[in-house]
Design a protein around this motif. Structure first.
Motif, PDB file in Angstrom:
ATOM      1  N   ALA A  62       0.930  -1.201   0.147  1.00  9.17           N
ATOM      2  CA  ALA A  62       0.078  -0.026  -0.018  1.00  9.17           C
ATOM      3  C   ALA A  62       0.541   1.088  -0.044  1.00  9.17           C
ATOM      4  N   SER A  63       2.012   1.333   0.840  1.00  9.56           N
ATOM      5  CA  SER A  63       2.821   2.360   0.748  1.00  9.56           C
ATOM      6  C   SER A  63       3.434   2.729  -0.641  1.00  9.56           C
ATOM      7  N   SER A  64       3.659   1.856  -1.492  1.00 10.60           N
ATOM      8  CA  SER A  64       4.447   1.975  -2.545  1.00 10.60           C
ATOM      9  C   SER A  64       3.122   2.540  -3.656  1.00 10.60           C
ATOM     10  N   VAL A  65       1.967   2.416  -3.556  1.00 16.44           N
ATOM     11  CA  VAL A  65       0.883   2.804  -4.398  1.00 16.44           C
ATOM     12  C   VAL A  65       0.536   4.339  -4.067  1.00 16.44           C
ATOM     13  N   SER A  66       0.524   4.475  -2.629  1.00 11.84           N
ATOM     14  CA  SER A  66      -0.179   5.526  -1.949  1.00 11.84           C
ATOM     15  C   SER A  66       0.116   6.984  -2.649  1.00 11.84           C
ATOM     16  N   GLU A  71      -2.021  11.714  -5.656  1.00  8.54           N
ATOM     17  CA  GLU A  71      -2.046  12.691  -6.897  1.00  8.54           C
ATOM     18  C   GLU A  71      -3.257  12.708  -7.440  1.00  8.54           C
ATOM     19  N   ARG A  72      -4.323  11.682  -7.257  1.00 10.46           N
ATOM     20  CA  ARG A  72      -5.686  11.782  -7.918  1.00 10.46           C
ATOM     21  C   ARG A  72      -6.547  12.364  -6.665  1.00 10.46           C
ATOM     22  N   PHE A  73      -6.525  12.108  -5.438  1.00  8.02           N
ATOM     23  CA  PHE A  73      -7.642  12.579  -4.615  1.00  8.02           C
ATOM     24  C   PHE A  73      -7.128  13.558  -3.732  1.00  8.02           C
ATOM     25  N   GLY A  74      -5.722  13.602  -3.637  1.00  8.98           N
ATOM     26  CA  GLY A  74      -5.257  14.791  -2.422  1.00  8.98           C
ATOM     27  C   GLY A  74      -5.142  13.927  -1.102  1.00  8.98           C
ATOM     28  N   VAL A  75      -3.967  14.466  -0.333  1.00  8.04           N
ATOM     29  CA  VAL A  75      -3.586  13.836   0.984  1.00  8.04           C
ATOM     30  C   VAL A  75      -4.626  13.777   2.108  1.00  8.04           C
ATOM     31  N   ARG A  76      -5.516  14.884   1.880  1.00 11.38           N
ATOM     32  CA  ARG A  76      -6.621  15.052   2.934  1.00 11.38           C
ATOM     33  C   ARG A  76      -7.601  13.908   2.612  1.00 11.38           C
ATOM     34  N   LYS A  77      -8.109  13.644   1.542  1.00 13.43           N
ATOM     35  CA  LYS A  77      -9.200  12.643   1.422  1.00 13.43           C
ATOM     36  C   LYS A  77      -8.665  11.071   1.538  1.00 13.43           C
ATOM     37  N   ARG A 187      -2.494  19.527   4.436  1.00 13.05           N
ATOM     38  CA  ARG A 187      -2.573  20.303   3.171  1.00 13.05           C
ATOM     39  C   ARG A 187      -1.738  19.497   2.331  1.00 13.05           C
ATOM     40  N   ASP A 188      -2.070  19.526   1.090  1.00 10.95           N
ATOM     41  CA  ASP A 188      -0.916  18.792  -0.029  1.00 10.95           C
ATOM     42  C   ASP A 188       0.286  19.968  -0.140  1.00 10.95           C
ATOM     43  N   ALA A 189       1.242  19.451  -0.078  1.00 10.41           N
ATOM     44  CA  ALA A 189       2.567  19.971   0.061  1.00 10.41           C
ATOM     45  C   ALA A 189       2.778  20.517  -1.367  1.00 10.41           C
ATOM     46  N   PRO A 190       3.309  21.987  -1.403  1.00 11.13           N
ATOM     47  CA  PRO A 190       3.799  22.490  -2.988  1.00 11.13           C
ATOM     48  C   PRO A 190       4.942  21.987  -3.292  1.00 11.13           C
ATOM     49  N   ILE A 191       4.880  22.030  -4.964  1.00 11.19           N
ATOM     50  CA  ILE A 191       6.023  21.463  -5.679  1.00 11.19           C
ATOM     51  C   ILE A 191       7.182  22.292  -4.971  1.00 11.19           C
ATOM     52  N   GLN A 192       8.394  21.426  -4.872  1.00 12.57           N
ATOM     53  CA  GLN A 192       9.615  22.057  -4.357  1.00 12.57           C
ATOM     54  C   GLN A 192      10.573  22.245  -5.128  1.00 12.57           C
ATOM     55  N   ALA A 193      11.604  22.998  -4.946  1.00 11.10           N
ATOM     56  CA  ALA A 193      12.775  23.002  -5.843  1.00 11.10           C
ATOM     57  C   ALA A 193      13.968  22.930  -4.547  1.00 11.10           C
ATOM     58  N   PRO A 194      14.956  22.274  -4.762  1.00 11.17           N
ATOM     59  CA  PRO A 194      16.205  21.943  -4.055  1.00 11.17           C
ATOM     60  C   PRO A 194      16.486  23.516  -3.736  1.00 11.17           C
TER      61      PRO A 194
END
Length: 405
Positions: A62-66, A71-77, A187-194
């Protein structure tokens, strides 16, 4: 201005992740229920205990497909859904009429719910703290470890005073509430740049790798082997420490049982100490330190004539290394392959957790006893130390380079 607006979101996400991880860690109290469920189902304890092996494997899968679910539903849902699934599965477990239903509900469903929430919320939280990835990971995974300790007392109390049915109901309701509330805070984390300063301090990859791109690098498979090695060593020793003490070291029952408390303390200490240290020095060097500590423990088990003190030292080293490694590894994977695909990249590597939970027992069963397993552990730890010392950051222009170079 944008950074200041993001601050409340990431703090709420951190608190929600800690609450969620605390509840998800409760599955590691499962050994408390083996005997009561065996009596209820009139089945051998060993067959009931196999449900935890299924749980561990389902958790890793499950961890490998989470990542795809996020991406489809968001971290909250996804987190809220995982919490509801976890709570209901635990409640239904008490009413399982036979081993097959127990394996499906307590093994597959509980493991899948736990694994879906575990890695996704951890990775999402780490992405919010690119400058403090080690501390964020230590807080989250430390809460996961504390969950097993906190729920141990909750579940023991209700098992003693109210029986199996009430205990699973209380456990399921508390875990469900914690995960759902934690999910509402995220909340879903924003796109990050190093960050440039982190790249210089930690040796962070300047490019993002998809899972398909990461597959093509030797570094990905070297890190996978390192993770599998530590998980196999840690999970095997943690799972049979009392048996090793009694049957291999010939300690009395009380002295052998003390190993459980030593493992708990050292496991948590490794998470905190190495997690914080990983923000101070290069994380791959922290992994090298963890592997050397693990080597000390495995050498004691395999090559030293064990007595009580050397046995305690061995399991302490292995538990410390295991706790620290699983804390540092999410951030390490992001250093090598970027933050934005962390859930997918680390999710695949995390399959080593599920595989490792079986490998040690299989080796012991096939080749007979602890010694064969310790020998394999020793060989893998030595190889992993070498890999940790030679592995370099990958480059998209230099994929498929040889493992040993």
């Amino acid at each position: 201005m944008q950074s200041s607006n993001r601050q409340p979101s990431r703090l709420w996400t951190l608190f929600g992740t800690i609450l969620t991880q605390f509840a998800l860690g409760s599955v590691y109290t499962w050994s408390l229920f083996n005997a009561p469920l065996a009596n209820k189902l009139d089945a051998p304890v060993s067959q009931v205990a196999f449900s935890f092996g299924i749980l561990s494997l389902s958790l890793a899968v499950a961890s490998s497909v989470s990542g795809k679910l996020q991406e489809r539903f968001g971290v909250r849902k996804v987190t809220i859904s995982a919490g509801i699934m976890l709570g209901l599965s635990l409640i239904i477990t008490a009413y399982a009429p036979n081993l097959f239903i127990l394996y499906v509900v307590a093994g597959f469903l509980v493991g899948f719910a736990d694994g879906t929430g575990y890695l996704m919320t951890l990775s999402n939280c780490v992405k919010f703290f690119p400058e403090r990835k080690g501390v964020a990971s230590a807080c989250a995974i430390g809460a996961y470890g504390l969950g097993s300790l906190g729920f141990k007392y909750i579940n023991m109390y209700f098992l003693t005073h109210s029986g199996v049915y009430m205990t699973f109901s209380v456990w399921g309701i508390i875990a469900m509430c914690c995960v759902v509330i934690g999910g509402l805070m995220m909340r879903d984390a924003p796109i990050q740049a190093p960050a440039a300063n982190e790249a210089s301090a930690q040796g962070t990859a300047s490019t993002e790798f998809t899972l398909a791109e990461a597959f093509k690098t030797s570094q990905f498979w070297m890190l996978s082997l390192i993770f599998l090695t530590v998980c196999m060593s840690g999970l095997y020793v943690i799972g049979v420490a009392k048996d090793i003490g009694e049957n291999f070291v010939h300690l009395n029952t009380a002295a052998a049982a003390t190993s459980v408390a030593i493992i708990a303390v050292c496991n948590l200490s490794g998470r905190l100490v190495l997690g914080v240290l990983s923000d101070k020095i290069a994380r791959i060097r922290v992994i090298s330190i963890a592997l050397i500590i693990c080597l000390v423990g495995v050498v004691c088990l395999r090559l030293v004539s064990l007595e009580q003190s050397s046995f305690y030292l061995a399991i302490a080293c292995i538990a410390f290394s295991f706790g620290g490694t699983i804390t540092v590894f999410p951030s390490l994977v992001s250093d090598f392959f970027g933050l934005n695909n962390l859930t997918k990249n680390y999710g695949f590597i995390y399959l080593g957790f599920g595989i490792g939970s079986f490998v040690g027992s299989v080796i012991a069963s096939v080749f007979g006893g602890f010694t064969a397993t310790f020998s394999v552990m020793l060989a893998l730890v030595v190889i992993s130390i070498v890999f940790s010392l030679i592995v370099k950051l990958p480059s998209k222009t230099q994929q498929l380079q040889p493992v040993m170079c």
